[in-house]
Design an enzyme around this catalytic site. Structure first.
Site, PDB file in Angstrom:
ATOM      1  N   HIS A 169      -2.129  -0.252  -2.957  1.00  0.00           N
ATOM      2  CA  HIS A 169      -1.275   1.002  -2.776  1.00  0.00           C
ATOM      3  C   HIS A 169      -1.924   2.113  -3.625  1.00  0.00           C
ATOM      4  CE1 HIS A 169       2.427   3.218  -3.006  1.00  0.00           C
ATOM      5  NE2 HIS A 169       3.101   2.305  -2.316  1.00  0.00           N
ATOM      6  N   GLU A 272      -3.623   4.223   1.558  1.00  0.00           N
ATOM      7  CA  GLU A 272      -3.467   3.153   1.016  1.00  0.00           C
ATOM      8  C   GLU A 272      -4.298   1.935   2.426  1.00  0.00           C
ATOM      9  OE1 GLU A 272       0.632   1.734   0.474  1.00  0.00           O
ATOM     10  OE2 GLU A 272       1.167   3.850  -0.137  1.00  0.00           O
TER      11      GLU A 272
HETATM   12  O1  TA6 Z   1       3.608   2.783   0.613  1.00  0.00           O
HETATM   13  C1  TA6 Z   1       4.713   3.667   0.744  1.00  0.00           C
HETATM   14  C2  TA6 Z   1       5.969   2.859   0.188  1.00  0.00           C
HETATM   15  O2  TA6 Z   1       6.082   1.766   0.816  1.00  0.00           O
HETATM   16  C3  TA6 Z   1       7.069   3.755   0.396  1.00  0.00           C
HETATM   17  O3  TA6 Z   1       7.887   3.491   1.409  1.00  0.00           O
HETATM   18  C4  TA6 Z   1       7.576   4.146  -0.983  1.00  0.00           C
HETATM   19  O4  TA6 Z   1       8.755   3.582  -1.373  1.00  0.00           O
HETATM   20  C5  TA6 Z   1       6.433   3.501  -1.850  1.00  0.00           C
HETATM   21  O5  TA6 Z   1       5.822   2.774  -1.058  1.00  0.00           O
HETATM   22  C6  TA6 Z   1       6.734   3.132  -3.446  1.00  0.00           C
HETATM   23  O6  TA6 Z   1       7.390   1.985  -3.495  1.00  0.00           O
HETATM   24  P1  TA6 Z   1       7.785   1.329  -4.818  1.00  0.00           P
HETATM   25  O7  TA6 Z   1       8.438   0.023  -4.428  1.00  0.00           O
HETATM   26  O8  TA6 Z   1       6.801   1.080  -5.657  1.00  0.00           O
HETATM   27  O9  TA6 Z   1       8.740   2.286  -5.348  1.00  0.00           O
END
Ligand code: TA6
Length: 301
Positions: A169, A272
């Protein structure tokens, strides 16, 4: 984890050492003529990466907490064994448990070309089996040189077949989101999470002008983050992934997160390398899967 013991076993000269990082979290520091990087052992989380002569390519929130069990906001969290919400139990932690667990060090190396390598390992235990019943070994290998390679390798040690999703991520640092164009996704279909999971197609290079949360499907292409403000271009290449996720929470969602500064959405974008949506990975007993991202910087034309 005793840093002294870990250093005795795994440190490489002054180039790869283990220290108490922010919040006291055990952190690997990699530094030599090619690059510097820091990696928190909680989550096998690359927190910073700076090729020689560049500023940090990865974004890190000023409000990130560094606490046991809490994912760091920025760098490269490892989402696994599921991406986003658990498919049928939303009470389970978003993005799985790999980013919240302490990984062990399995090897460190200085490669013949001077790149530094840190390999970490996570295996199932009673706690992971409460959330996800299978036996596994995951390895996360970070190779820091003039490029950064991050590889997640998963091995099924269970007697049954399992499926998993996941993501590296990666949060990237940008001069201002208004200066940025992302290329490489033209022609790809995507799930638009902001508009209730509508299926759309990317026509042009992507400029981000509002909340963006997209799962690009069936794409193995490199992405380029072209930043006119810093006259730099970050290339994200990948292997073992047919999904690319692009995320920027924009103003309102950023303000709602305790570990995300109100205006910080202007200085970041996530691109990502993922296995998500229809790109689920199914592994029979003994099988392995590798997903890798390679991050490098180019001067913009
Ligand atoms: O990768 C995008 C995502 O899935 C979004 O929907 C957003 O919520 C983000 O990741 C961050 O997630 P987190 O659980 O780290 O707040």
């Amino acid at each position: 984890m005793k840093l002294e013991t870990v250093n005795r076993q795994f440190a490489i000269d002054k180039q790869l050492t283990f220290v108490a990082g922010p919040g006291g979290l055990p952190t690997a520091q990699l530094k030599n003529r090619l690059a510097s990087a820091t990696v928190a052992l909680q989550g096998a989380h690359v927190v910073t990466y700076q090729p020689q002569g560049e500023s940090n390519l990865l974004w890190l929130s000023k409000l990130s907490q560094f606490k046991p069990g809490k994912a760091i906001r920025g760098g490269i969290p490892i989402c696994w064994p599921w991406f986003a919400n658990h498919p049928d139990d939303s009470s389970k932690p978003a993005h799985g448990f790999a980013r919240n667990r302490l990984w062990e060090i399995s090897a460190t190396r200085r490669l013949p070309d001077d790149r530094l390598q840190l390999e970490m390992k996570l295996e199932d235990d009673a706690k992971t089996r409460q959330l996800w019943p299978w036996r596994f070994t995951a390895w996360l290998t970070v190779t820091a040189g003039s490029e950064l390679e991050v590889e997640l390798r998963i091995s099924n040690r269970d007697e049954k077949t399992f499926s998993c999703s996941g993501a590296l991520h990666s949060y990237f640092s940008v001069s201002d989101i208004g200066n940025v164009t992302i290329t490489g996704l033209e022609g790809a279909g995507y799930i638009d999470k902001v508009s209730g999971d509508q299926l759309r197609q990317q026509q042009e290079p992507l400029a981000i002008t509002g909340e963006t949360d997209r799962i690009y499907l069936n794409t193995s292409a490199d992405c380029l983050i072209e930043d006119q403000g810093w006259n730099r271009c970050i290339r994200i290449a990948k292997q073992g992934s047919r999904t690319t996720v692009v995320w920027n929470p924009w103003q309102e969602k950023a303000a709602a997160m305790a570990d995300f500064g109100n205006d910080e959405y202007r200085n970041m974008v996530c691109v990502e390398t993922a296995n998500a949506a229809d790109d689920l990975i199914t592994l029979a007993p003994g099988e392995e899967h590798r997903m890798q991202t390679t991050i490098s910087v180019e001067t913009a034309d």
